[in-house]
Structure formats: C-alpha cells, structure tokens
Design a protein around this motif. Sequence first.
Motif, PDB file in Angstrom:
ATOM      1  N   THR A  10       0.833  -1.199   0.000  1.00 21.48           N
ATOM      2  CA  THR A  10       0.000   0.000   0.000  1.00 21.48           C
ATOM      3  C   THR A  10       0.871   1.252   0.000  1.00 21.48           C
ATOM      4  N   ALA A  56       2.160   1.650  -3.416  1.00 21.12           N
ATOM      5  CA  ALA A  56       1.092   2.108  -4.319  1.00 21.12           C
ATOM      6  C   ALA A  56       0.854   3.604  -4.149  1.00 21.12           C
ATOM      7  N   ARG A  57       0.873   4.072  -2.905  1.00 23.20           N
ATOM      8  CA  ARG A  57       0.715   5.519  -2.660  1.00 23.20           C
ATOM      9  C   ARG A  57       1.869   6.295  -3.301  1.00 23.20           C
ATOM     10  N   GLU A  58       3.065   5.746  -3.211  1.00 24.87           N
ATOM     11  CA  GLU A  58       4.201   6.408  -3.857  1.00 24.87           C
ATOM     12  C   GLU A  58       3.943   6.537  -5.362  1.00 24.87           C
ATOM     13  N   ARG A  59       3.472   5.487  -5.987  1.00 28.49           N
ATOM     14  CA  ARG A  59       3.171   5.550  -7.419  1.00 28.49           C
ATOM     15  C   ARG A  59       2.087   6.587  -7.708  1.00 28.49           C
ATOM     16  N   ASN A  60       1.094   6.694  -6.826  1.00 28.01           N
ATOM     17  CA  ASN A  60       0.008   7.660  -7.018  1.00 28.01           C
ATOM     18  C   ASN A  60       0.515   9.100  -7.027  1.00 28.01           C
ATOM     19  N   TYR A  61       1.562   9.371  -6.248  1.00 28.22           N
ATOM     20  CA  TYR A  61       2.035  10.752  -6.085  1.00 28.22           C
ATOM     21  C   TYR A  61       3.403  10.990  -6.733  1.00 28.22           C
ATOM     22  N   ARG A  62       3.838  10.084  -7.602  1.00 30.49           N
ATOM     23  CA  ARG A  62       5.193  10.172  -8.168  1.00 30.49           C
ATOM     24  C   ARG A  62       5.406  11.384  -9.066  1.00 30.49           C
ATOM     25  N   VAL A  70      -4.622   9.938   2.615  1.00 31.02           N
ATOM     26  CA  VAL A  70      -4.896  10.539   1.305  1.00 31.02           C
ATOM     27  C   VAL A  70      -5.240  12.021   1.467  1.00 31.02           C
ATOM     28  N   ASN A  96      -3.187  14.952  -0.341  1.00 32.51           N
ATOM     29  CA  ASN A  96      -3.833  15.892  -1.243  1.00 32.51           C
ATOM     30  C   ASN A  96      -3.630  17.333  -0.801  1.00 32.51           C
ATOM     31  N   LYS A 113       0.365  18.113  -1.578  1.00 32.33           N
ATOM     32  CA  LYS A 113       0.742  18.147  -2.999  1.00 32.33           C
ATOM     33  C   LYS A 113       0.489  19.524  -3.604  1.00 32.33           C
TER      34      LYS A 113
END
Length: 138
Positions: A44, A47-53, A129, A133, A136
Amino acid sequence: MNLIFLNFIDSSGKAQKLSQFRGKYLIIDLWATWCQPCLEIRPTFEARERNYRYYQNIKFISISVDQDKTRWQNFLKTKPSKTLQWYLPNSDKFAMEYGIQGIPRFIILDPQGKIYNMNAPSPSEDNFVEIMNQIKKD
C-alpha cells in the motif's frame, strides 16, 4: 537529534542524509523485516508512492530499523522495491528520543526538514490521502 541530519545507509552501503531532500515533503515508512504489519502495509505504501510520483515536492522513503543490517540487505535482495530503501543504524536511540514505541510508523517531514506529522496515518487510511492531497498543493 534532528531527523534530517541522522546518518542512514542506502541499499548499496553508502552513507545518506535526509537533508538531501530539502524542499520536498518526505513521507517516511519506519519498518523492519521481522514486523508482519510492516510487511502487510508495504504494498500500500508503494502504491501511494506511485500515485504521487509526479509531484516534484513529495518523496517517499522506507527506513529499516532492523537491528541486523545484513538481514535487511538480504530481505531487499529477495523482495526488491522501487521505493527508496535506507537503513538506520542505532535505531534504538532514535526511537527513544522520538518516543516511537512501535512500527510500522509513518512520519512526514516538511520541505524545511521539520516534522510535519510524527504519527501520520497509515497509507491505507483515508486520512493519509487527505494529508497527501493537502501537501501536494504546497
């Protein structure tokens, strides 16, 4: 003890400091190879890292607090990760200083290297999240 000036070791054995990431929010996962909840949340976190890469102001890093550096290195050989992996020698001293009594533990540092959230929610929680958000946008 300031987190950004601690000495870490990367997976190739080189000394590293968090200060090299000044200007970014650092999302830190404290974990160990023997910690089952740590291993369960690892996918997880990744996955979060990929979401915010694509956000240039955010960097994810996993920091092992294993007592045995070799065990950590061997673990990474058998279960590689695209997330930056570092090892913290003398993690007991760090844990005592910051009152960390258990792992997994998620910590967020702000772009100046100051603690933004010393006990951030798990990446599986909605609150995580919401925080991501918010930062970012900074």
